[in-house]
Design an enzyme around this catalytic site. Structure first.
Site, short mmCIF file in Angstrom:
data_model
loop_
_atom_site.label_atom_id
_atom_site.label_comp_id
_atom_site.label_asym_id
_atom_site.label_seq_id
_atom_site.Cartn_x
_atom_site.Cartn_y
_atom_site.Cartn_z
N HIS A 97 -5.59 21.18 -11.64
CA HIS A 97 -4.62 20.12 -11.51
C HIS A 97 -3.45 20.15 -12.07
O HIS A 97 -3.04 19.21 -12.93
CB HIS A 97 -5.57 18.89 -11.52
CG HIS A 97 -6.53 18.53 -10.54
ND1 HIS A 97 -7.23 17.16 -10.47
CD2 HIS A 97 -7.02 19.24 -9.52
CE1 HIS A 97 -8.01 17.40 -9.57
NE2 HIS A 97 -8.37 18.35 -9.13
N GLU B 13 -3.26 11.66 0.16
CA GLU B 13 -2.60 10.61 0.43
C GLU B 13 -0.97 11.23 0.40
O GLU B 13 -0.37 12.11 -0.06
CB GLU B 13 -2.41 9.75 -0.72
CG GLU B 13 -3.82 8.93 -1.05
CD GLU B 13 -3.81 8.00 -2.46
OE1 GLU B 13 -4.75 7.30 -2.75
OE2 GLU B 13 -2.75 8.02 -3.05
N TYR C 137 0.02 4.16 -8.72
CA TYR C 137 -0.39 4.46 -7.30
C TYR C 137 -1.92 4.72 -7.41
O TYR C 137 -2.54 5.17 -6.66
CB TYR C 137 0.47 5.66 -6.93
CG TYR C 137 1.75 5.39 -6.52
CD1 TYR C 137 1.81 4.90 -5.28
CD2 TYR C 137 2.70 5.25 -7.30
CE1 TYR C 137 3.28 4.53 -4.81
CE2 TYR C 137 4.08 4.67 -7.01
CZ TYR C 137 4.11 4.38 -5.83
OH TYR C 137 5.58 3.85 -5.28
N TYR D 120 -16.62 15.20 -5.55
CA TYR D 120 -17.22 16.07 -5.02
C TYR D 120 -18.86 16.03 -5.25
O TYR D 120 -19.09 15.88 -6.25
CB TYR D 120 -16.69 17.65 -5.52
CG TYR D 120 -15.27 17.84 -5.41
CD1 TYR D 120 -14.70 17.84 -4.18
CD2 TYR D 120 -14.53 17.76 -6.42
CE1 TYR D 120 -13.12 18.07 -3.95
CE2 TYR D 120 -12.95 17.81 -6.39
CZ TYR D 120 -12.37 17.85 -4.99
OH TYR D 120 -11.11 18.12 -5.07
#
Length: 377
Positions: A153, A247, A257, A268
């Site tokens: 990430h 998104e 957000y 997962y």
């Protein structure tokens, strides 16, 4: 005529993953041809076009290539930085300065190891002048803080605003997801800086205690797609969700957000991340996918080659090997069309519009390719 048999033969001879390419594809609005523009890249991640129609392509391993305007010739760019090329990390996005013809600045994002022998890594952004296929005048203009021991990430797309700001999209570093809700770090944020790394005075958290001045918006998971709306000038982002909940957002200054306090996905394996999809004070996505399509790069189409696609938003997908066309009309989402599922059997990492008005897809494979989408004759 495009020769599919020759393409398959070449890929098999190289003992690499195959990118199936069809002669033509019928879409709702246009009939197109799908062909390989250039191949032989190792897990490419980002691409951008230069004013002379040549292309820069990053590989996660840390290499950056210049590719000729016809796709037939390439050269490695020297002087790229050391990267942490593990799992999702490596050399990531690339873009050029809006005034590149005069200043030669190129911007790259990458997973940077900690300096001075420290632990961890984070997304960094370097700019350098591209001179004779080499980086010179190198400057690191942004470092995600804090460094953290994770190989997941990182984000990370680089997009210039019409006013000349540089947006950098970032990830939450996976196991630090809760950091996305606090403002004392860059995890799970979109940041806005000037091209030299300085901070715009009108950023939403400038001067606030316990908030980093670079932050534009927060509560994001892993933003891997971004572009500027051609009419409004607003930033649009595409956020890779967990299991479900990819998104599209239109990040506004200072807005939250929601990740991981709200989500339309689960972890997962099916574990619940949050019981909530809506909370007061947190923004809803413009659009989302359940189940996930594993979103990646994105672009608005503004060219003339496909007039019935003009103004639409195109989102690349990894898991589903497709491109989602979001049909937009006066700011409203009208319809989603899924493209190239039967034509391209590969993870699609990025999508760009070329100077010729054609679309170009980048496949994230051990033998990755640039795929050209153009009108059928």
């Amino acid at each position: 005529m495009f020769n599919r048999k020759l393409v398959f033969t070449a890929l098999l001879a190289a003992s690499t993953s195959m990118t199936a390419v069809a002669d033509t594809v019928e879409t709702e609005r246009h009939k197109v041809t799908v062909s390989t523009f250039a191949d032989g890249f190792t897990n490419p991640w980002g691409m951008t076009f230069l004013p002379d129609n040549s292309v820069l392509v990053t590989e996660r391993s840390g290499d950056l290539y210049w590719v000729s305007e016809n796709g037939q010739y390439r050269e490695k760019i020297s002087g790229t930085p050391e990267v942490v090329a593990k799992s999702q990390g490596g050399l990531l996005d690339v873009t050029v300065d809006p005034d590149f013809e005069n200043n030669q600045w190129v911007y790259i994002s990458y997973s940077e190891p900690a300096q001075d022998g420290g632990k961890g890594n984070s997304t960094a952004v370097m700019r350098a002048k591209l001179v004779d296929k080499a980086f010179t005048n190198k400057e690191v203009i942004f470092r995600q803080a804090p460094k953290y021991e994770s190989n997941a990430h990182f984000g990370s797309r680089l997009v210039f605003s019409p006013e000349g700001h540089l947006f950098v999209t970032l990830g939450d570093r996976y196991s630090r997801m809760d950091d996305a809700q606090t403002l004392d770090n860059h995890h799970g944020k979109v940041v806005r800086i000037w091209p030299d790394g300085s901070i715009p005075e009108d950023n939403p958290f400038v001067g606030q205690d316990n908030a980093l001045n670079e932050i534009w918006s927060y509560g994001h998971r892993n933003v891997q797609g971004a572009d500027i709306h051609p009419d409004t000038g607003e930033l649009w982002t595409v956020e890779h969700g967990p299991q479900g909940g990819d998104e599209v957002n239109i990040p506004k200054a200072g807005k939250n957000y929601g990740w991981p306090e709200i989500t339309y996905g689960v972890d997962y394996g099916g574990a619940i991340i949050s019981e909530d999809a809506v909370k007061e004070g947190m923004e809803q996505p413009f659009y989302y996918w359940v189940p996930s399509i594993a979103t990646a790069g994105a672009t608005f189409y503004t060219g003339d080659a496909f007039p019935d696609w003009k103004g639409d938003f195109f989102v690349a997908a990894l898991k589903s090997s497709l491109v989602a066309r979001l049909d937009l009309y006066e700011g409203r989402m009208m319809h989603e069309e899924r493209l190239f599922e039967d034509a391209i059997d590969a993870r699609i990492r990025d999508i760009n519009q070329g100077p010729d008005g054609y679309l170009y897809l980048l496949t994230d494979e051990s033998n990755g390719s640039i795929i050209q989408i153009k009108p059928a004759d």
